[in-house]
Write an enzyme that holds these catalytic residues in place. Structure first.
Site, PDB file in Angstrom:
ATOM      1  N   SER A 148      22.896  16.015  21.666  1.00 53.10           N
ATOM      2  CA  SER A 148      23.607  15.552  22.854  1.00 53.10           C
ATOM      3  C   SER A 148      24.889  16.362  23.068  1.00 53.10           C
ATOM      4  CB  SER A 148      23.857  14.050  22.739  1.00 53.10           C
ATOM      5  OG  SER A 148      24.165  13.521  23.995  1.00 53.10           O
ATOM      6  N   ASP A 224      14.409   9.154  27.254  1.00 55.16           N
ATOM      7  CA  ASP A 224      15.858   9.213  27.031  1.00 55.16           C
ATOM      8  C   ASP A 224      16.564   8.791  28.316  1.00 55.16           C
ATOM      9  OD1 ASP A 224      18.518  10.150  26.829  1.00 55.16           O
ATOM     10  OD2 ASP A 224      17.911  11.750  25.456  1.00 55.16           O
ATOM     11  N   HIS A 257      17.072   8.507  23.065  1.00 57.58           N
ATOM     12  CA  HIS A 257      18.237   9.337  22.719  1.00 57.58           C
ATOM     13  C   HIS A 257      18.739   9.072  21.295  1.00 57.58           C
ATOM     14  CE1 HIS A 257      21.312  12.065  24.202  1.00 57.58           C
ATOM     15  NE2 HIS A 257      22.280  11.290  23.731  1.00 57.58           N
TER      16      HIS A 257
END
Ligand SMILES: N[C@@H](CCC(=O)N[C@@H](CSC=O)C(=O)NCC(=O)O)C(=O)O
Length: 280
Positions: A148, A224, A257
């Site tokens: 991320s 996600d 995620h």
């Protein structure tokens, strides 16, 4: 470096250290996994892991389950924190999770109040490797990987320093911080309104500008929640295609995620890096 803890793990050691950072102007914590080969006196290569928003050096260390494969492959893992910390270190006025503490974005801030501590780019590229590799007899072969915000950090750092890393990989990276709310907020605060200063911290912009090729692997979950609004993986696919950049970009069906996603595919990422680290 002062050792804070040490735990035997897959024949190696999972350690945590504290050290003074001149670059960040504060005390930092960093976790390091030393594989059995390092304990036997071998100089082993290193995979740097950069975590995402809200993380410390502990999230990947305790949730990803990376140590078993790192032990087998004979690679050390270095897991830094995601921002400077401590008394006098600025935070977002509303303690927002996407700016300030836990959200350094791997840039060197030029704007107040951030510029007295928030220099995570220089810390990650220069200060930390110099310190850890000399203290623990690691490297000089390195790869870099992240998730991320940390995926953004890994990609931009590797693209800007291709001679320092043999390979790069990312889970769910923010591929174009100049084009998403998380990135626009952080880069405005840390670097100011002039967007020309942002391009060296934007993977899509760096590839568009002709960044050198290095082995690159990206995994993105299709479930996600941040994919459409923040991560924007299709922008990376498009620029790689347009510029002939040979990245492997994979969509993993049904993954979100979280660290459940990372723990599922971290073995493949470490094997990808080991292939390049051992080829030198
Ligand atoms: N709290 C926020 C989202 C925070 C979040 O999901 N953080 C991710 C990284 S997101 C991009 O950098 C993370 O790694 N969290 C730590 C963990 O251990 O899972 C929200 O609720 O939207």
């Amino acid at each position: 470096m002062k050792q804070l803890s040490s735990n035997r793990c897959f024949g190696g050691l999972q350690n945590q250290y504290e050290h003074a950072s001149g670059v960040l102007n504060c005390t930092m914590q960093v976790s390091v996994y030393l594989p059995p080969a390092a304990l036997q006196g071998n100089v082993v290569p290193v995979v740097y892991w950069l975590s995402g928003l809200t993380c410390t050096d502990q999230n990947f260390t305790t949730k990803a389950g990376a140590q078993r494969v790192a032990a087998e492959l004979g690679v050390a893992l270095v897991m830094p924190d995601t921002s400077p910390r401590g008394v006098g270190v600025a935070d977002a006025p509303d303690a927002a999770y996407d700016l300030g503490l836990g959200a350094g974005f791997y840039v060197d801030a030029t704007q107040g109040p951030w510029n007295s501590h928030y220099r995570m780019y220089s810390y990650t590229v220069d200060e930390l490797p110099a310190l850890v590799e000399s203290a623990l007899n690691l490297g000089p072969r390195r790869a870099i990987c992240g998730h991320s915000m940390g995926g953004h950090g890994a990609l931009t750092i590797a693209l800007r320093n291709p001679s320092r890393y043999v390979s790069v990989s990312a889970f769910s990276p923010i591929v174009a911080p100049s084009q998403c709310p998380w990135g626009e907020k952080a880069l405005t605060a840390y670097l100011g309104n002039d967007r020309s200063a942002w391009t060296v911290h934007d993977t899509v912009a760096l590839i568009e500008a002709g960044a050198a090729q290095l082995p690159m692997l990206v995994d993105q979950g299709t479930a996600d929640n941040f994919l459409e609004g923040q991560l924007k993986t299709p922008l990376l696919e498009r620029v790689c295609k347009r510029k002939g950049y040979a990245a492997t970009i994979r969509y993993q069906d049904g993954y979100d995620h979280s660290y459940y996603f990372i723990s599922t595919f971290i073995e493949e990422h470490l094997r990808f890096h080991a292939q390049h680290l051992n080829a030198l």
